[in-house]
Design an enzyme around this catalytic site. Structure first.
Site, PDB file in Angstrom:
ATOM      1  N   HIS A 306       0.848  -1.188   0.000  1.00  0.00           N
ATOM      2  CA  HIS A 306       0.000   0.000   0.000  1.00  0.00           C
ATOM      3  C   HIS A 306       0.879   1.231   0.000  1.00  0.00           C
ATOM      4  CE1 HIS A 306      -3.118   2.861   1.076  1.00  0.00           C
ATOM      5  NE2 HIS A 306      -3.964   1.943   0.680  1.00  0.00           N
ATOM      6  N   ASP A 363      -8.043  -4.830  -0.316  1.00  0.00           N
ATOM      7  CA  ASP A 363      -8.538  -5.481  -1.528  1.00  0.00           C
ATOM      8  C   ASP A 363      -8.323  -6.979  -1.520  1.00  0.00           C
ATOM      9  OD1 ASP A 363      -9.461  -3.185  -2.808  1.00  0.00           O
ATOM     10  OD2 ASP A 363      -7.417  -2.629  -3.319  1.00  0.00           O
TER      11      ASP A 363
HETATM   12  N1  ACO Z   1       4.335  -7.524  -5.017  1.00  0.00           N
HETATM   13  C1  ACO Z   1       5.681  -7.577  -5.100  1.00  0.00           C
HETATM   14  N2  ACO Z   1       6.496  -6.546  -4.821  1.00  0.00           N
HETATM   15  C2  ACO Z   1       5.923  -5.405  -4.457  1.00  0.00           C
HETATM   16  C3  ACO Z   1       4.523  -5.251  -4.337  1.00  0.00           C
HETATM   17  C4  ACO Z   1       3.722  -6.380  -4.630  1.00  0.00           C
HETATM   18  N3  ACO Z   1       2.387  -6.305  -4.535  1.00  0.00           N
HETATM   19  N4  ACO Z   1       4.227  -3.986  -3.941  1.00  0.00           N
HETATM   20  C5  ACO Z   1       5.399  -3.354  -3.828  1.00  0.00           C
HETATM   21  N5  ACO Z   1       6.429  -4.199  -4.123  1.00  0.00           N
HETATM   22  C6  ACO Z   1       7.860  -3.913  -4.019  1.00  0.00           C
HETATM   23  C7  ACO Z   1       8.371  -3.060  -5.174  1.00  0.00           C
HETATM   24  O1  ACO Z   1       8.820  -3.854  -6.247  1.00  0.00           O
HETATM   25  C8  ACO Z   1       9.469  -2.274  -4.519  1.00  0.00           C
HETATM   26  O2  ACO Z   1      10.570  -3.134  -4.379  1.00  0.00           O
HETATM   27  P1  ACO Z   1      12.090  -2.537  -4.465  1.00  0.00           P
HETATM   28  O3  ACO Z   1      12.210  -1.578  -3.317  1.00  0.00           O
HETATM   29  O4  ACO Z   1      12.971  -3.725  -4.358  1.00  0.00           O
HETATM   30  O5  ACO Z   1      12.178  -1.850  -5.802  1.00  0.00           O
HETATM   31  C9  ACO Z   1       8.947  -2.014  -3.097  1.00  0.00           C
HETATM   32  O6  ACO Z   1       8.044  -3.108  -2.846  1.00  0.00           O
HETATM   33  C10 ACO Z   1       8.196  -0.685  -2.940  1.00  0.00           C
HETATM   34  O7  ACO Z   1       7.181  -0.633  -3.953  1.00  0.00           O
HETATM   35  P2  ACO Z   1       6.615   0.709  -4.598  1.00  0.00           P
HETATM   36  O8  ACO Z   1       6.016   0.372  -5.916  1.00  0.00           O
HETATM   37  O9  ACO Z   1       7.663   1.777  -4.539  1.00  0.00           O
HETATM   38  O10 ACO Z   1       5.481   1.087  -3.580  1.00  0.00           O
HETATM   39  P3  ACO Z   1       4.341   2.114  -3.851  1.00  0.00           P
HETATM   40  O11 ACO Z   1       4.014   2.708  -2.530  1.00  0.00           O
HETATM   41  O12 ACO Z   1       4.681   3.048  -4.959  1.00  0.00           O
HETATM   42  O13 ACO Z   1       3.153   1.193  -4.397  1.00  0.00           O
HETATM   43  C11 ACO Z   1       1.221  -0.143  -4.542  1.00  0.00           C
HETATM   44  C12 ACO Z   1       2.056   0.814  -3.671  1.00  0.00           C
HETATM   45  C13 ACO Z   1       0.933   0.501  -5.911  1.00  0.00           C
HETATM   46  C14 ACO Z   1      -0.114  -0.395  -3.838  1.00  0.00           C
HETATM   47  C15 ACO Z   1       2.017  -1.468  -4.726  1.00  0.00           C
HETATM   48  O14 ACO Z   1       2.302  -2.045  -3.468  1.00  0.00           O
HETATM   49  C16 ACO Z   1       1.293  -2.475  -5.627  1.00  0.00           C
HETATM   50  O15 ACO Z   1       1.422  -2.402  -6.858  1.00  0.00           O
HETATM   51  N6  ACO Z   1       0.516  -3.424  -5.010  1.00  0.00           N
HETATM   52  C17 ACO Z   1      -0.284  -4.367  -5.775  1.00  0.00           C
HETATM   53  C18 ACO Z   1      -1.562  -3.713  -6.248  1.00  0.00           C
HETATM   54  C19 ACO Z   1      -2.564  -3.498  -5.114  1.00  0.00           C
HETATM   55  O16 ACO Z   1      -2.842  -4.391  -4.330  1.00  0.00           O
HETATM   56  N7  ACO Z   1      -3.123  -2.274  -5.085  1.00  0.00           N
HETATM   57  C20 ACO Z   1      -4.178  -1.929  -4.099  1.00  0.00           C
HETATM   58  C21 ACO Z   1      -3.746  -0.802  -3.242  1.00  0.00           C
HETATM   59  S1  ACO Z   1      -4.918  -0.552  -1.972  1.00  0.00           S
HETATM   60  C22 ACO Z   1      -6.137   0.384  -2.648  1.00  0.00           C
HETATM   61  O17 ACO Z   1      -6.040   0.999  -3.673  1.00  0.00           O
HETATM   62  C23 ACO Z   1      -7.335   0.364  -1.876  1.00  0.00           C
END
Ligand code: ACO
Length: 427
Positions: A306, A363
């Site tokens: 998140h 979610d």
């Molecule tokens: N699976 C695997 N790796 C992940 C995931 C995931 N779901 N989410 C984040 N990471 C990793 C990234 O690759 C990154 O790794 P690194 O530091 O080695 O490069 C690190 O965790 C940080 O990730 P960011 O993308 O910088 O985090 P950000 O805060 O920008 O993204 C987000 C948050 C978009 C929700 C992300 O976690 C994601 O894509 N999750 C899956 C989609 C999801 O479930 N979205 C629902 C959000 S809740 C809502 O809208 C109600």
């Protein structure tokens, strides 16, 4: 005493005021920075930028706190119900018993959707995604309600709130009925809001529809948990569109589109699709966990992580409990849900997920409940939209009442410097 921050650039110092919120969050107010220094700040994705001050929702991602108007989400989910919480989110205070009764009654005054809307929905193919149809139908409501609401007129604003709550619910369920080829039906003003949701979705003209109170209760809770979440992507979109003084329906329609994306509300659908794929390909959850950790693989574990919660999502905790209750009460035995459990257990102890503070988000569990309730996968994000509606309305109303300026970010241009036009034959 008001604090200031000093920004020093090439030995030149700029003094910037600071703003402290009621929960001691601190911001540096840079609104005059460009005038003072000719510089702007750069923050793609707005990870460090506040776009407004707001009295609606308090969220602490590190501590896993979520409150609407000062009330904890745990308290509201346990003791409140959706329309009561909607009133709180939109108008700022919990309604008295008579205010609540009136609110429920006033919503029913607007539950009849113009019959001509049916010809608009007729124009969509049955295969259209319900979120696309919902966004278009919400926008179409502007055609039937062309007069923009005067936000300074309390009565007008109240009526616009009731109208939006009523019509959005009906058209949201129509998107499903269209996809199923069912006749579009009408809200029953003698029944409750969430009860009506189930009826509007599933009641057929050929047989009586029997409500299940466990289902109604679980849905009510889910809607409460989604009611607002401060300046997320769709809410910021609603505020941004509304900041040009576009109307409430037009702004909400834009919010629906923003919510649709799989990185935002569309994640609940993506979670179920991911679980179905794991099941279809043999049920090996560990293989998908490894894919999610592989930097050369774009796959992400949907429903994990998140933007602001770097601790457990407090909504996920409540929903997880509700999911367990619903599944055991309804006696659901589903291999997809077993895969979800396995993924959750493995990710929670996996170094990759633990070190990045990636926990199951709201979610992850909401999709599981919706599936158990018989709601089709591509309606999941519509469910989220119904829950989020009071938040969008409240944020739009607050933005207009605070007379916020039009949203218009700046940029740092990184393209070509000035060049001369060359005619096509010389290129
Ligand atoms: N699976 C695997 N790796 C992940 C995931 C995931 N779901 N989410 C984040 N990471 C990793 C990234 O690759 C990154 O790794 P690194 O530091 O080695 O490069 C690190 O965790 C940080 O990730 P960011 O993308 O910088 O985090 P950000 O805060 O920008 O993204 C987000 C948050 C978009 C929700 C992300 O976690 C994601 O894509 N999750 C899956 C989609 C999801 O479930 N979205 C629902 C959000 S809740 C809502 O809208 C109600």
């Amino acid at each position: 005493m008001s604090k200031t921050a000093i920004l020093e650039v090439n030995s030149e110092k700029f003094e910037l005021p600071m703003v402290t919120g009621s929960e001691n969050e601190v911001a540096i107010d840079i609104s005059k920075l460009r005038d003072l220094s000719g510089m702007i700040t750069l923050d793609p994705g707005y990870k460090n930028s506040g776009s407004c001050t707001s009295e609606i929702t308090f969220l602490d991602g590190e501590l896993g706190i979520l409150r609407y108007r000062g009330y904890s989400i745990e308290d509201l989910a346990e003791k409140g119900h959706f329309l009561e919480v909607s009133y709180l989110v939109i108008f700022g205070e919990l309604p008295t018993a008579s205010q609540l009764e009136q609110f429920e009654k006033d919503i029913t005054r607007y539950t009849l959707v113009n019959e001509e809307m049916k010809s608009i929905i007729d124009g969509f193919p049955k295969t259209a995604h319900p979120m696309g149809v919902l966004s278009a139908l919400t926008s179409a409501l502007t055609a039937f309600n062309p007069r923009s609401v005067n936000v300074e007129n309390e009565k007008e604003m109240y009526e616009a709130v009731c109208k939006t709550m009523a019509k959005f619910m009906v058209i949201a369920t129509w998107t499903y009925r269209k996809s199923m080829g069912y006749p579009l039906n009408y809200y029953d003003n003698t029944k409750g809001y969430v009860e009506n949701f189930m009826r509007l979705m599933f009641e057929l003209p050929t047989e009586p529809y029997k409500q299940n109170p466990i289902v109604i209760n679980a849905l009510d809770k889910l809607f409460i948990l989604h009611a607002d979440h401060e300046q997320n992507c769709s809410t910021s979109t609603v505020r941004m569109v509304g900041s040009s003084h576009a109307g409430l329906f037009a702004s909400i329609s834009a919010g629906v589109s923003a919510l649709w994306g799989p990185l935002h509300g569309g994640a609940n659908q993506a979670v179920l699709e991911m679980l179905e794929e794991i099941h279809r390909t043999g049920g090996d959850a560990d293989k998908y966990l490894a894919k999610a950790k592989d930097k050369n693989d774009p796959f992400r574990l949907m429903g994990f992580g998140h933007r602001v919660y770097k601790n457990f999502d407090p909504r996920a905790k409540i929903i997880k409990k509700a999911a367990d209750e619903v599944l055991s009460t309804l006696g659901v035995n589903d291999p997809i849900l077993a895969i979800a459990k396995k993924l959750e257990e493995s990710a929670l102890v996996d170094e990759y997920f633990v070190s990045r503070q990636l926990y199951p988000n709201v979610d992850f569990y909401s999709g599981i409940i919706y599936r158990a309730l018989g709601i089709p996968t591509d309606m999941f994000t519509v469910m989220f939209a119904i829950g989020r509606l009071p938040g969008w309305i409240a944020q739009w109303k607050e933005m207009r009442e605070n007379k916020e300026p039009i949203g218009r970010p700046r940029q740092i241009y990184t393209g070509h410097p000035l060049r001369d036009f060359v005619t096509s034959e010389k290129r």
